[in-house]
Design an enzyme around this catalytic site. Structure first.
Site, short mmCIF file in Angstrom:
data_model
loop_
_atom_site.label_atom_id
_atom_site.label_comp_id
_atom_site.label_asym_id
_atom_site.label_seq_id
_atom_site.Cartn_x
_atom_site.Cartn_y
_atom_site.Cartn_z
N ASP A 190 -5.01 2.85 -1.74
CA ASP A 190 -6.00 2.67 -0.48
C ASP A 190 -6.34 4.81 -1.72
O ASP A 190 -5.96 5.86 -1.62
CB ASP A 190 -5.34 3.43 0.47
CG ASP A 190 -4.94 1.87 0.33
OD1 ASP A 190 -5.75 1.01 0.58
OD2 ASP A 190 -4.26 1.64 1.02
N ASP A 244 -5.90 -5.99 5.26
CA ASP A 244 -5.83 -4.93 4.95
C ASP A 244 -5.51 -4.26 6.66
O ASP A 244 -6.56 -3.80 7.00
CB ASP A 244 -6.47 -4.60 4.11
CG ASP A 244 -6.32 -2.98 3.52
OD1 ASP A 244 -5.01 -2.77 3.69
OD2 ASP A 244 -6.54 -2.48 3.10
N MET A 290 -9.52 7.23 -0.97
CA MET A 290 -10.36 7.81 0.27
C MET A 290 -10.90 9.19 0.06
O MET A 290 -10.58 9.91 -0.49
CB MET A 290 -9.29 7.66 1.52
CG MET A 290 -8.22 6.81 2.00
SD MET A 290 -7.44 6.70 3.54
CE MET A 290 -7.43 4.92 3.72
N SER A 310 1.27 -1.32 0.17
CA SER A 310 -0.44 -0.15 -0.37
C SER A 310 0.80 1.19 0.28
O SER A 310 1.51 1.55 0.90
CB SER A 310 -0.93 0.05 0.91
OG SER A 310 -1.24 1.42 1.77
N MET A 340 -12.49 3.26 -1.18
CA MET A 340 -13.07 3.55 0.15
C MET A 340 -13.65 4.73 0.15
O MET A 340 -13.29 5.79 0.59
CB MET A 340 -12.24 3.91 1.04
CG MET A 340 -11.15 2.55 1.64
SD MET A 340 -9.71 3.23 3.07
CE MET A 340 -8.92 2.68 1.65
N HIS A 375 -0.95 -1.60 -3.86
CA HIS A 375 -2.58 -1.62 -2.99
C HIS A 375 -2.42 0.09 -3.18
O HIS A 375 -1.85 0.71 -2.68
CB HIS A 375 -2.38 -2.01 -2.19
CG HIS A 375 -4.01 -2.20 -1.51
ND1 HIS A 375 -4.52 -2.99 -1.45
CD2 HIS A 375 -4.37 -1.96 -0.42
CE1 HIS A 375 -5.20 -3.15 -0.29
NE2 HIS A 375 -5.15 -1.37 0.14
N MET A 418 -10.98 -6.02 6.43
CA MET A 418 -10.30 -4.98 7.23
C MET A 418 -9.71 -5.43 8.13
O MET A 418 -10.79 -6.35 9.43
CB MET A 418 -10.96 -4.22 7.17
CG MET A 418 -11.20 -3.29 6.25
SD MET A 418 -9.37 -2.27 4.87
CE MET A 418 -9.21 -1.71 6.18
N HIS A 456 -8.57 -0.63 -3.93
CA HIS A 456 -9.45 -0.22 -2.67
C HIS A 456 -9.64 0.72 -2.30
O HIS A 456 -9.41 1.88 -2.31
CB HIS A 456 -8.52 -0.68 -1.84
CG HIS A 456 -9.10 -0.69 -0.58
ND1 HIS A 456 -8.15 -0.55 0.54
CD2 HIS A 456 -10.49 -0.91 0.21
CE1 HIS A 456 -9.66 -0.98 2.14
NE2 HIS A 456 -9.91 -0.95 1.24
#
Ligand code: DX5
Ligand code: ZN
Length: 234
Positions: free
Chosen positions: A42, A188, A44, A15, A75, A40, A144, A73
């Site tokens: 993230d 994760d 957000m 990540s 979010m 990875h 998670m 991913h």
């Protein structure tokens, strides 16, 4: 022989949330040189989680820079609204949070029809039963192991039984549906050489490492230790 075949299922995903964004290219090269195959990413939005991170322009840039597997991913609130733009920017896998998808079967089949791998992420408080009826669409389940939003948090030990529960559910599903594909279990949050072994033993085969790699003076050693956990478990 069997062992060397099995070990290929066990992977580290790096990540980049805690990387040096001013030198993103060299940070990506660094993980590639460590033998890591998965980046990875993230995403957000400051609504589903408190933090705001990266979006489509950064992912498109990374796509042009590397052939590594891009695991996105999401979010974010209402991921359905943004699926096509993330598909277009070159993701290899899109992972949506079940908590944000009222039409999860549609969402996952849309990702699959676009030629990508599809995954679902579950917050620590979300039960695995929520995905029971969509397993046929899934390539991976992300559990998670921290509450999402930030890197560098502590691994929630109580998630180990949840990993075991999911592993059992996937096994039962394969038996009754005769769908023998390998559905990956990704964990994760808070993964480092101390927490990796427990997660792998419980059933995880893809481990996301963020701060453990990017905040370390010796990331090669971290990768070696986590890879040893894989070898010891299979
Ligand atoms: C948390 C993110 C994770 C996180 C991992 O919301 O989904 O990917 O950045 O970072 P570490 O490994 O530091 O917990
Ligand atoms: Zn993540």
């Amino acid at each position: 022989m069997q062992k060397s075949k099995d070990i290929k299922r066990y992977k580290i995903a790096a990540s980049i949330l805690d990387c040096d964004f001013l030198n993103l290219g060299s940070e990506i090269k660094k993980i590639e040189n460590l033998g890591i195959e998965i980046v990875h990413l993230d995403v957000m939005d400051g609504c589903f989680v408190e933090n705001i991170s990266i979006g489509q322009p950064v992912i498109s840039g990374i796509r042009k820079f590397t052939g590594m597997f891009l695991d996105v991913h999401l979010m974010i609130k209402n991921p359905d609204r943004h699926l096509d733009s993330f598909i277009e920017c070159g993701a290899d896998l899109i992972c949506v949070h079940a908590e944000e998808c009222p039409h999860l079967a549609w969402t996952l089949s849309h990702i699959k029809k676009s030629g990508l791998k599809a995954a679902v992420a579950l917050n620590p408080s979300t039960p695995v039963s929520i995905i029971e009826n969509v397993l046929c669409y899934l390539d991976m389940v992300l559990l998670m192991t921290v509450n999402p939003g930030f890197g560098g948090q502590e691994f929630l030990g109580e998630m180990l039984v949840k990993i075991e529960k999911l592993k059992g559910m996937l096994k039962d599903y394969a038996n009754y549906s005769r769908d023998y594909r390998n559905i990956d279990i990704q964990v994760d949050g808070g993964i480092n050489p101390d927490t990796a072994a427990g997660a792998v033993k419980a059933g995880a085969n893809i481990l996301v490492l963020g701060s453990a790699i990017f905040k370390s003076d010796n990331p090669g050693e971290i990768v070696k230790k986590v890879s040893n956990c894989f070898l010891q478990t299979i």
